[in-house]
Design a protein around this motif. Structure first.
Motif, PDB file in Angstrom:
ATOM      1  N   PRO A 116      23.481 -54.582   5.229  1.00 48.28           N
ATOM      2  CA  PRO A 116      23.640 -53.129   5.102  1.00 48.28           C
ATOM      3  C   PRO A 116      23.907 -52.762   3.647  1.00 48.28           C
ATOM      4  O   PRO A 116      24.505 -53.546   2.896  1.00 48.28           O
ATOM      5  N   PRO A 117      23.460 -51.587   3.203  1.00 47.24           N
ATOM      6  CA  PRO A 117      23.647 -51.213   1.796  1.00 47.24           C
ATOM      7  C   PRO A 117      25.114 -50.988   1.449  1.00 47.24           C
ATOM      8  O   PRO A 117      25.902 -50.528   2.276  1.00 47.24           O
ATOM      9  N   ILE A 118      25.464 -51.342   0.218  1.00 45.74           N
ATOM     10  CA  ILE A 118      26.809 -51.062  -0.304  1.00 45.74           C
ATOM     11  C   ILE A 118      26.862 -49.628  -0.827  1.00 45.74           C
ATOM     12  O   ILE A 118      27.841 -48.903  -0.637  1.00 45.74           O
ATOM     13  N   TYR A 119      25.786 -49.238  -1.513  1.00 43.53           N
ATOM     14  CA  TYR A 119      25.684 -47.882  -2.048  1.00 43.53           C
ATOM     15  C   TYR A 119      24.597 -47.121  -1.299  1.00 43.53           C
ATOM     16  O   TYR A 119      23.585 -47.701  -0.907  1.00 43.53           O
ATOM     17  N   GLU A 120      24.814 -45.836  -1.140  1.00 44.24           N
ATOM     18  CA  GLU A 120      23.751 -45.014  -0.551  1.00 44.24           C
ATOM     19  C   GLU A 120      22.682 -44.705  -1.596  1.00 44.24           C
ATOM     20  O   GLU A 120      21.491 -44.717  -1.289  1.00 44.24           O
ATOM     21  N   VAL A 121      23.106 -44.439  -2.823  1.00 45.34           N
ATOM     22  CA  VAL A 121      22.150 -44.170  -3.905  1.00 45.34           C
ATOM     23  C   VAL A 121      22.614 -44.852  -5.182  1.00 45.34           C
ATOM     24  O   VAL A 121      23.770 -44.709  -5.583  1.00 45.34           O
ATOM     25  N   LEU A 122      21.710 -45.594  -5.813  1.00 44.44           N
ATOM     26  CA  LEU A 122      21.925 -46.121  -7.158  1.00 44.44           C
ATOM     27  C   LEU A 122      20.895 -45.465  -8.066  1.00 44.44           C
ATOM     28  O   LEU A 122      19.701 -45.461  -7.760  1.00 44.44           O
ATOM     29  N   ALA A 123      21.361 -44.875  -9.165  1.00 41.17           N
ATOM     30  CA  ALA A 123      20.467 -44.165 -10.074  1.00 41.17           C
ATOM     31  C   ALA A 123      20.435 -44.816 -11.445  1.00 41.17           C
ATOM     32  O   ALA A 123      21.434 -45.367 -11.911  1.00 41.17           O
ATOM     33  N   ILE A 124      19.269 -44.748 -12.069  1.00 42.16           N
ATOM     34  CA  ILE A 124      19.100 -45.186 -13.456  1.00 42.16           C
ATOM     35  C   ILE A 124      18.663 -43.969 -14.255  1.00 42.16           C
ATOM     36  O   ILE A 124      17.686 -43.303 -13.906  1.00 42.16           O
ATOM     37  N   GLY A 125      19.405 -43.667 -15.329  1.00 39.16           N
ATOM     38  CA  GLY A 125      19.058 -42.478 -16.097  1.00 39.16           C
ATOM     39  C   GLY A 125      19.711 -42.454 -17.461  1.00 39.16           C
ATOM     40  O   GLY A 125      20.412 -43.398 -17.860  1.00 39.16           O
ATOM     41  N   ASN A 126      19.470 -41.378 -18.174  1.00 42.47           N
ATOM     42  CA  ASN A 126      20.071 -41.182 -19.485  1.00 42.47           C
ATOM     43  C   ASN A 126      21.563 -40.905 -19.341  1.00 42.47           C
ATOM     44  O   ASN A 126      21.976 -40.098 -18.499  1.00 42.47           O
ATOM     45  N   ALA A 127      22.364 -41.579 -20.159  1.00 42.04           N
ATOM     46  CA  ALA A 127      23.801 -41.320 -20.216  1.00 42.04           C
ATOM     47  C   ALA A 127      24.042 -40.362 -21.371  1.00 42.04           C
ATOM     48  O   ALA A 127      24.077 -40.767 -22.533  1.00 42.04           O
ATOM     49  N   ILE A 128      24.180 -39.089 -21.047  1.00 44.77           N
ATOM     50  CA  ILE A 128      24.187 -38.029 -22.058  1.00 44.77           C
ATOM     51  C   ILE A 128      25.419 -37.152 -21.907  1.00 44.77           C
ATOM     52  O   ILE A 128      25.887 -36.903 -20.794  1.00 44.77           O
ATOM     53  N   VAL A 129      25.934 -36.668 -23.032  1.00 42.27           N
ATOM     54  CA  VAL A 129      26.960 -35.636 -23.014  1.00 42.27           C
ATOM     55  C   VAL A 129      26.291 -34.329 -23.421  1.00 42.27           C
ATOM     56  O   VAL A 129      25.629 -34.246 -24.463  1.00 42.27           O
ATOM     57  N   ASP A 130      26.431 -33.299 -22.564  1.00 39.71           N
ATOM     58  CA  ASP A 130      25.844 -31.986 -22.842  1.00 39.71           C
ATOM     59  C   ASP A 130      26.774 -31.173 -23.732  1.00 39.71           C
ATOM     60  O   ASP A 130      27.987 -31.135 -23.514  1.00 39.71           O
ATOM     61  N   VAL A 131      26.196 -30.515 -24.733  1.00 36.49           N
ATOM     62  CA  VAL A 131      26.927 -29.574 -25.580  1.00 36.49           C
ATOM     63  C   VAL A 131      26.276 -28.214 -25.334  1.00 36.49           C
ATOM     64  O   VAL A 131      25.114 -27.995 -25.678  1.00 36.49           O
ATOM     65  N   ILE A 132      27.012 -27.297 -24.697  1.00 31.88           N
ATOM     66  CA  ILE A 132      26.434 -26.052 -24.177  1.00 31.88           C
ATOM     67  C   ILE A 132      27.066 -24.853 -24.864  1.00 31.88           C
ATOM     68  O   ILE A 132      28.283 -24.745 -24.968  1.00 31.88           O
ATOM     69  N   ALA A 133      26.197 -23.926 -25.330  1.00 35.45           N
ATOM     70  CA  ALA A 133      26.692 -22.715 -25.974  1.00 35.45           C
ATOM     71  C   ALA A 133      25.769 -21.542 -25.659  1.00 35.45           C
ATOM     72  O   ALA A 133      24.550 -21.723 -25.513  1.00 35.45           O
ATOM     73  N   PRO A 134      26.302 -20.338 -25.549  1.00 37.94           N
ATOM     74  CA  PRO A 134      25.447 -19.158 -25.366  1.00 37.94           C
ATOM     75  C   PRO A 134      24.686 -18.850 -26.646  1.00 37.94           C
ATOM     76  O   PRO A 134      25.131 -19.180 -27.753  1.00 37.94           O
ATOM     77  N   ALA A 135      23.516 -18.230 -26.481  1.00 36.08           N
ATOM     78  CA  ALA A 135      22.690 -17.884 -27.650  1.00 36.08           C
ATOM     79  C   ALA A 135      21.830 -16.684 -27.316  1.00 36.08           C
ATOM     80  O   ALA A 135      21.390 -16.505 -26.173  1.00 36.08           O
ATOM     81  N   ALA A 136      21.568 -15.848 -28.322  1.00 39.75           N
ATOM     82  CA  ALA A 136      20.661 -14.717 -28.157  1.00 39.75           C
ATOM     83  C   ALA A 136      19.219 -15.208 -28.227  1.00 39.75           C
ATOM     84  O   ALA A 136      18.935 -16.250 -28.823  1.00 39.75           O
ATOM     85  N   ASP A 137      18.305 -14.456 -27.638  1.00 40.17           N
ATOM     86  CA  ASP A 137      16.890 -14.818 -27.700  1.00 40.17           C
ATOM     87  C   ASP A 137      16.416 -14.922 -29.147  1.00 40.17           C
ATOM     88  O   ASP A 137      15.602 -15.790 -29.486  1.00 40.17           O
TER      89      ASP A 137
END
Length: 334
Positions: free
Chosen positions: A6-27
């Motif tokens: 039986p599986p140990i994990y339901e989902v194992l994912a491989i992807g980018n390990a990223i930190v998001d830097v989010i800021a508002p901006a005008a068009d």
């Protein structure tokens, strides 16, 4: 080969390990900086410094497409593991702390050297559209050796992020993971991520599909058209559905569709009082759908779970859940 354990994990994912830097901006700021509104652009170190210096007050939040999906899955109660490369630096420690704090197993060793942990500089316009500029840094050097085949084989579903197909090292790692998952009789899910990824690697993706290597494919309607070359939506999803056991396609405010074994199901988008930031909407939709899938729920219920999770994410800044997803989806689960 069929996996008897039986599986140990339901989902194992491989992807980018990223930190998001989010800021508002005008068009106007988007135009001045020469960015393509609503898109995702890969940038180098110099451009990363230029855009960061141009940002207003920002929030730093752990991100990465597949990691966001796991954050949603774990919040819903699924058992998850993540494979991704961070650097031995402050943002790498932030990412590792955040993902483990969410109850997700993360054992990939940090990478030493000059490369920094990846970061995505996200400019959010008043209409909620996000313009992403991604410096991949250490994340694009995830080696195949970082994978443990037994761990991959221990997950019911292997979930792969299309963004990470672009660099050569992680592409080889994901090919190895696909082989390990399929040898163990597990399912492979893949998200196309973005049109630019299809433009570069569409032949690879179509070859994987034709070879029967993908069990669940996630796309939005634009990615569906880019992959199939078919502009008509219904025709495109039927075409792809003839090759992939389960196809899931989102259409923003127009809801989402799934095609499985000749059955075509759709659900409307969940109402949102105000769209604040669309970052991570597709990631959290995939979380809700995969949760339904691994728990054996119907296509329609799985789509509804995805819609609820996506609605939560676009109601605030950042691509990780802030509300209690388990409570939000309770009415859907009954």
């Amino acid at each position: 080969m069929t996996q008897s354990n039986p599986p140990i994990y339901e989902v194992l994912a491989i992807g980018n390990a990223i930190v998001d830097v989010i800021a508002p901006a005008a068009d106007a700021e988007i135009d001045r900086l020469g960015m393509a509104k609503g898109g995702m652009t890969l940038i180098d170190t110099a451009r990363a410094h230029e855009l960061y210096d141009a940002m207003g007050p920002a929030r730093e939040l752990s991100g990465g497409s597949a990691a966001n999906t796991l954050a949603g899955l774990a919040a819903l109660g699924a058992t998850c593991a993540f494979v991704g490369q961070v650097a031995d630096d402050q943002l790498g420690e932030v990412f590792a702390h955040d993902i483990r704090a969410g109850g997700i197993a993360f054992e990939t060793p940090a990478r030493g050297g000059d490369l920094a942990t990846a970061r995505c500089l996200i400019f959010v316009t008043p209409d909620g559209q996000r313009t992403m500029n991604t410096y991949l840094g250490a994340s694009q050097f995830l080696p195949a050796a970082a994978l443990d085949d037994a761990t991959v084989a221990s997950a019911a579903v292997l979930y792969l992020e299309g963004y990470l197909w672009d660099p050569e090292e992680p592409r080889q790692a994901m090919r190895r993971a696909i082989a390990a998952a399929r040898a163990a009789g597990r399912k492979v899910a893949f998200t196309l991520s973005d049109g630019f990824v299809i433009a570069r690697h569409g032949d690879d993706f179509r070859a994987l599909i034709d070879a029967g290597q993908i069990d669940i494919l996630f796309a939005n309607e634009h990615e569906l058209a880019a992959l199939t070359g078919i502009e008509d939506f219904d025709e495109g999803i039927r075409h792809l559905g003839g090759k992939v056991p389960t196809v899931v396609v989102t259409r923003s405010e127009n809801g989402a569709h799934a095609y499985q074994g000749g059955t075509h199901v759709s659900v409307p988008a969940e109402p949102v009082a105000q769209v604040v930031d669309t970052t991570g909407a597709g990631d959290l939709f995939a979380a809700g759908f995969l949760f339904g899938h691994v728990r054996g729920l119907s296509l329609e219920t799985s789509l509804k779970l995805g819609a609820v999770c996506a609605a939560e994410i676009i109601s605030h800044y950042g691509a990780r859940p802030e509300a209690d997803l388990a409570k939000l989806v309770a009415p859907v689960l009954g």
